[in-house]
Motif scaffolding. Sequence first.
Motif, PDB file in Angstrom:
ATOM      1  N   THR A 168       0.841  -1.190   0.000  1.00  0.00           N
ATOM      2  CA  THR A 168       0.000   0.000   0.000  1.00  0.00           C
ATOM      3  C   THR A 168       0.878   1.241   0.000  1.00  0.00           C
ATOM      4  O   THR A 168       2.022   1.206   0.458  1.00  0.00           O
ATOM      5  CB  THR A 168      -0.914   0.000   1.245  1.00  0.00           C
ATOM      6  N   GLU A 169       0.351   2.313  -0.524  1.00  0.00           N
ATOM      7  CA  GLU A 169       1.066   3.572  -0.508  1.00  0.00           C
ATOM      8  C   GLU A 169       1.341   4.011   0.934  1.00  0.00           C
ATOM      9  O   GLU A 169       0.539   3.786   1.835  1.00  0.00           O
ATOM     10  CB  GLU A 169       0.245   4.658  -1.215  1.00  0.00           C
ATOM     11  N   VAL A 170       2.492   4.663   1.125  1.00  0.00           N
ATOM     12  CA  VAL A 170       2.865   5.111   2.463  1.00  0.00           C
ATOM     13  C   VAL A 170       1.865   6.142   2.990  1.00  0.00           C
ATOM     14  O   VAL A 170       1.639   6.234   4.202  1.00  0.00           O
ATOM     15  CB  VAL A 170       4.297   5.680   2.437  1.00  0.00           C
ATOM     16  N   PRO A 179      -1.061   5.920   7.815  1.00  0.00           N
ATOM     17  CA  PRO A 179      -1.737   6.483   9.006  1.00  0.00           C
ATOM     18  C   PRO A 179      -3.191   6.058   9.121  1.00  0.00           C
ATOM     19  O   PRO A 179      -3.676   5.774  10.226  1.00  0.00           O
ATOM     20  CB  PRO A 179      -1.588   7.997   8.803  1.00  0.00           C
ATOM     21  N   TYR A 180      -3.890   5.977   7.992  1.00  0.00           N
ATOM     22  CA  TYR A 180      -5.287   5.534   8.036  1.00  0.00           C
ATOM     23  C   TYR A 180      -5.383   4.080   8.476  1.00  0.00           C
ATOM     24  O   TYR A 180      -6.291   3.697   9.233  1.00  0.00           O
ATOM     25  CB  TYR A 180      -5.923   5.713   6.655  1.00  0.00           C
ATOM     26  N   LEU A 181      -4.435   3.271   8.024  1.00  0.00           N
ATOM     27  CA  LEU A 181      -4.442   1.858   8.395  1.00  0.00           C
ATOM     28  C   LEU A 181      -4.150   1.675   9.880  1.00  0.00           C
ATOM     29  O   LEU A 181      -4.907   0.996  10.595  1.00  0.00           O
ATOM     30  CB  LEU A 181      -3.431   1.091   7.545  1.00  0.00           C
ATOM     31  N   ALA A 236      10.236  -8.533  12.376  1.00  0.00           N
ATOM     32  CA  ALA A 236      11.177  -7.904  11.433  1.00  0.00           C
ATOM     33  C   ALA A 236      10.451  -7.147  10.335  1.00  0.00           C
ATOM     34  O   ALA A 236      10.939  -6.129   9.844  1.00  0.00           O
ATOM     35  CB  ALA A 236      12.093  -8.968  10.827  1.00  0.00           C
ATOM     36  N   SER A 237       9.282  -7.636   9.940  1.00  0.00           N
ATOM     37  CA  SER A 237       8.544  -6.940   8.886  1.00  0.00           C
ATOM     38  C   SER A 237       7.994  -5.598   9.352  1.00  0.00           C
ATOM     39  O   SER A 237       7.608  -4.772   8.525  1.00  0.00           O
ATOM     40  CB  SER A 237       7.396  -7.828   8.389  1.00  0.00           C
ATOM     41  N   TYR A 238       7.922  -5.366  10.658  1.00  0.00           N
ATOM     42  CA  TYR A 238       7.460  -4.074  11.173  1.00  0.00           C
ATOM     43  C   TYR A 238       8.579  -3.029  11.213  1.00  0.00           C
ATOM     44  O   TYR A 238       8.293  -1.856  11.448  1.00  0.00           O
ATOM     45  CB  TYR A 238       6.883  -4.234  12.576  1.00  0.00           C
ATOM     46  N   LEU A 239       9.829  -3.446  11.036  1.00  0.00           N
ATOM     47  CA  LEU A 239      10.924  -2.491  11.172  1.00  0.00           C
ATOM     48  C   LEU A 239      10.878  -1.413  10.096  1.00  0.00           C
ATOM     49  O   LEU A 239      11.147  -0.246  10.359  1.00  0.00           O
ATOM     50  CB  LEU A 239      12.258  -3.236  11.127  1.00  0.00           C
ATOM     51  N   ILE A 240      10.571  -1.794   8.865  1.00  0.00           N
ATOM     52  CA  ILE A 240      10.516  -0.803   7.793  1.00  0.00           C
ATOM     53  C   ILE A 240       9.384   0.189   8.047  1.00  0.00           C
ATOM     54  O   ILE A 240       9.486   1.372   7.695  1.00  0.00           O
ATOM     55  CB  ILE A 240      10.341  -1.505   6.427  1.00  0.00           C
ATOM     56  N   ILE A 241       8.303  -0.292   8.693  1.00  0.00           N
ATOM     57  CA  ILE A 241       7.198   0.607   9.039  1.00  0.00           C
ATOM     58  C   ILE A 241       7.616   1.547  10.155  1.00  0.00           C
ATOM     59  O   ILE A 241       7.344   2.754  10.109  1.00  0.00           O
ATOM     60  CB  ILE A 241       5.964  -0.217   9.435  1.00  0.00           C
ATOM     61  N   LEU A 242       8.295   1.012  11.158  1.00  0.00           N
ATOM     62  CA  LEU A 242       8.752   1.847  12.259  1.00  0.00           C
ATOM     63  C   LEU A 242       9.783   2.859  11.788  1.00  0.00           C
ATOM     64  O   LEU A 242       9.802   4.001  12.252  1.00  0.00           O
ATOM     65  CB  LEU A 242       9.336   0.968  13.363  1.00  0.00           C
ATOM     66  N   GLN A 243      10.653   2.458  10.880  1.00  0.00           N
ATOM     67  CA  GLN A 243      11.666   3.395  10.396  1.00  0.00           C
ATOM     68  C   GLN A 243      11.044   4.534   9.609  1.00  0.00           C
ATOM     69  O   GLN A 243      11.553   5.652   9.601  1.00  0.00           O
ATOM     70  CB  GLN A 243      12.681   2.660   9.527  1.00  0.00           C
TER      71      GLN A 243
END
Length: 1436
Positions: free
Chosen positions: A894-896, A900-902, A926-933
């Motif tokens: 999904t687009e970045v 925030p909506y998600l 580990a898959s959440y790291l790119i989201i946290l970054q």
Amino acid sequence: MYFPVGWPKSINLSLDGRFQPCQSGLATNRDKDLLSLTYEDAIYILNCKPSVTLLKIKIPEDLSNIVDKLQFTFWRGDSGAIVTATSSGYLLFHSFKKEDQQCLEQVDSPSLNLARESAELFSKEPLPKYSSVLYSYTRVPGSILSISCWRDEIYVSNTNGQVLRFRWDGTLNEEFCFDLEEVPFTVDQLTARTFLPSEPTIYAKNLEYSALIGGYALVFNNGRCALLTSASLFYHPKDLICLWIPRDDVTCTSMNHRYRLIACGSTTSQCYIYTIDDSTGGLQLSHSTILSSRNYPGSPGEVSCVKWSPDGAVMAVAWSKFGLSVWSTFGSLLFSSLAWEAAPDVHQTNFNFVIDSMEWAIDGYQLWFTNKKQNDGADLNLEEGSLYQISFVKSPYTYNSCASVDQALYLHGDDRIYLSNPGLSKSRKEGRAVSPSLNRTPGSTFLDSKLWITVQVPYSYLALNWPIRYCAVDNAAELIAIAGRTGIAYYNAITRRWKLYSNEAQEKDFVVVTCPSWYRSEQLLCGCYDLSRNKDEIRVYSRNTPRLDNSYMKSHVFSCQILLLNVYKDQLIVYTIDSRLSIMKIVSDGSSLGINIDLIKLRTIDFSDWNFHPACLISVSLSSLTAEFQRFSSSDDSHNELLLERGRLTPEVSDEEVYSILLNICGRVLLLQPRKDAGAVVYKTQEGSEEGVFLYNTPIILASCVETFWTPSPGKLSYYGGRSHLTHALWLCCGIEGMRVWIPLFTHPGTNVHMYIAKRIMLKFKLQVYPLAVLCEEAALIGVESDSTVFSSECGWPVSFPYCIFERTTQICLHHIFRQLIQRNLGIHAWELARGCMDLPYFSHSLELLLHEVLEEEATSKEPIPDPLLPSVIEFIQEFPVYLQIIPLCARKTEVAHWPYLFTAVANPRTLFQKCLENKNLNTAASYLIILQTLEPLSISRHFTAQLLDAALENGRWDLAKDLVRFLKAIDPNEVESPKQTTQSTNFSVAPYPGPYSMNCVTPAPMTNNDDEMLLHGKVRHRNITAPNKQQSAPSVVPPGNKLVRKEVIRSTSDAKLGVTSEPVDVGKGVIRKFSAPVQNSSSSDNGGTVTADGMYLEVILHRHVRHLLLSGRIYEIGLISAYLDLPLDHWLKRESNRAGIIDDFSKALRRIHTDFQWPFPETAGKGIISQHQIDKDITDITPLDFNMGLGVSPRVSDDLSNFDVAADEARLAPRMLQGDNVCLSGERSLGYGSSEQELRDSNSDILSDSMFSQLSFADEIKISRSGAQPIADVERQLRFLMDLFVEANCYDWGLLIAIALRDVSAVLHVISEVFRACSNNDVPMRLRNELLSLKFWVDQHCVGYRPVLAAATNHISICLKSVPTIAEVDNAIEPSTTTSLPTECPTLSPLLESAHLTRSFSEMTFASNNNSAIGAVDVETKSLSEGKDSRCSIQ
């Protein structure tokens, strides 16, 4: 249901090229086996198969002065005559007559080599020659625009606004001619108000008649369209009325008889399909064919031609600019030539051919068309006026919508069958039938092959019975029955044999009129018409009979023509042309051979009161489905007794199960179900008699615009299974409207359910593929997609058309059902269904698709959503354990800007990350790291990465730890403290990682460290033993001239994979990296060369864990860390040599080595144990000053590499990869390559580069299964590497213990010698001797196999303690004038130089003569250590 196949063909008519065919110049007869092609000066009559010209009709010379040009032709119903319209307004009537001569005469060549031998070269069916006679012609006022037929008359429209009726003898029927200006027009038949057309000159430019619709479709010159109908059967002008179609941009029309549809082509490139409203009698829009931007972004022009197939299953559409397409009955796009690409040698981007006119051939297997000159001047070398033909294959659903077989698809052309059966290969190997629907794992369809099996029908059958009209496959997809023009045949896919009629006369005596049906893969039932007896009958054949013959056949005669036939369980349903539906019981007659079944009629239902033509019944089927999900059987005694008391159930059928009836009438599916209440409708079996009556409920219309439907297989009905919603659902394909699913809503026993709550619900969703089979249990569709392949033109072809192909595709529907149920506040039913589908392999993917579609729809909405569905979907997904995995997978797609909506609806990513750590879901975390970054500051992202790294190291997740290390190294230190400007920013400091953990670095991945290469290959390379300087050391350079052709390593910035290019690299100018470089060197910045905070932070984390491993004795995992994480350990181990490197309990540590490495304990009299006599002999030969004694130590070299061959050294260190190793894909710690020492020695001739070392690591070795060759040798190689690593790092406890575990006396003696050489006092040797004595005590009790090596070790320590001075004493005794100084920057010397230096030093000292004699007995250069083995070979 129609898909093109093969190359389009060009028919050569041998024309002179002076004239081109007229518009609408193609016409076929009613049987579609003859084709007329009208040119301006002649008419060509062609045969369909073979495609040859039968007759050429020219304008008579006596009429050449009044007849100008020919326009189009029209065939009489019996194909005995044609009428031709001319541009001058004349009608020419020609009759046809067959002659005794043959049109084709086959003559053999006089040469014997060219004589025909194959049966296919002999034409069995005669092709007679035709002759024509112009028997009449007449003049029509004005210009002729269109011709249509009605019974024995023809309708002709002209430019004067008249519609004239001519007889076939050329006379005019003046009584029934009418003027369009006098016909009243209205919107529907209920409206009393009518009006006349306002235009003064209105005329019909297109005229087409349909008997089942009951009228003519007219296209007027002003773009309006209307249906001309009449209240009388003879269409008297006084009874005529025109029903307007509400459009004013119509260009052409075509009528579908079976579905009662009128297709109107428009100037907007779309076709609008109208149907008759039963309530008002007017025309209402059913659907339209829309070209999406995916199919073609532009406009191909207005619709120039529309033609329905003979069975009404598909519609061909051509446009005025270019292009051809084929659509299903209700608007699904099956094929489009707009996507065709031209051949490489044709300078066009698309095939922009313009179709002038087109017609379907017999049974719709070919589409004939002619082209015309393009307006834009594009030239594709298409010969103007040529005749072209496209071949098609079609699905059996066109004539039997109940012909579905689980997982097995089958299509058929005019002479072959295409079968896609994944279980057929296994069946052929085992020699038996294996049904793909039985004993298969859920979701296995998506792993099956997409290959098609082509079954060619024998020429002996097709020669007289071409083409194939019907095809049927049994439930096991093993038996294929076909029926052509006459006769029947079937094919066994297991034995690959055909069974045909042996008597051709019997084969020609009957015609199959319905699609055959298999009963239990044993009996074949088909509706036939016996030509010899003039009777309609049902024939039953058995697969067990020796041949097809009338003597092996049973016949059941019917009073009228049979239209439809289907089998459900043990009942047969037959529909005849008198609108009667007969239900028959299939019973066994007790016969053991041949045909052992009989048919008993149970009941007959009369549909004559229903207002529809028998030909409009598309399909009929029995089913166990009911609207209230109730099924009444013979087990319900009270129900049967009630019916018997009321006289509504005959005793003959009281013990039979009564099923519901599903009917598809013109695309409307009706359900006729049995009921036990008094409000049901009585359908009689005999007119005027109450005998044998039965109750059925009032029919329920389930859906409209239905092309085909699927009911669950009888063997899959499960009322208490987890997927009862799917196994009791009705699936309906509705064309452009998508798929509709009629699923039940179950209620638990004891729950109070309101009466207004429905027992079933209809769900609808869009289709991505055209379905040809439905897997009800898996909620998946199997379909076919058409495609094309481009080849270059050859051999003077006029044009290289693409080669048309079709492939099998699938679509998952589970997430659509979930969404529809949740949207209707039926989440409890969605949860029950999902709970039963959790074992499907694509279940988590379905939940991801559900979340992704809802998120994209709501996040991109431009208007506020009053009742968003996303919170309900998230609440639904949270009920399943894969919830934490689905969120990051959906976010990555999904687009970045939508994140925030998600996460506003889900939760904070930090919370989700912590939940993953608590649940030990490290990969998910580990898959959440790119989201946290992306959403958090980099310092926070680094903090969470460190937490995950600790967890990964603790749980032994080395692959994940490796990626996390790279992730930490990739973080820019300048951005760590800089806050994010916005949470929706798309400026990533770390690019999306394509690997499994969603991480990657924007900088090149660090090169593999040399320590990893050493651990990787299980050997020691030349290394320094002194601690490196804080500043980066100057690289060692290979002298000029030493060029080496090696593979250059190319590392991508976004992937960890290696790219190899074969380019020569000048090693003489290259830089060789320092071995055993510390971690901070690899993390230093490019400009400063200093250690960064991130590097120190990472070093602390890793070294803290390594220290923990070393204290707990887990040296196996230490080796894994060094191999996976690019972590050089020798420098750090030196610092820990006197702390964590000291072993407290040798016996416990030895047992841990055996457990971790799966190293076997020695036997008492093992093969590899050295005898005590040999040990004493070796000890006697060893002097206290022979510190280089032992096997397993790496020889040291000086830093002077002027005479060092780099290529030979690398080749010597690289192990050879053996093919055929059984690689274990799991994370189990199984060991070994399977390479022998001799193979490793032979590998010295290979020239390998550093890229080869990075391809195989210590971790790779442990992943390889121990089933390979010599696994013990592979473990030994790993142990020897760790032994050398610990010895060089001064961790002598571990080095000595590993040498003892290896039971290598030479290695033990060498380690002890290293201890004495490196230690300044005797504290360490004394401690080691005490530990060995305690170990000996344990060995004596538990493992006596270690006694010899322990005896050698203790004896050698005792001798050295008594006779060898310390290093300090030796250095004080050496005079500076006679001692060769050692450079401080290069303390690593070769063993030969060290031994010679120490020998010279100690020879000048005044010691006892016995010591001197022992020193003189040592010849370092020639003595063979441990029988000549070199340590590196052993390590390899």
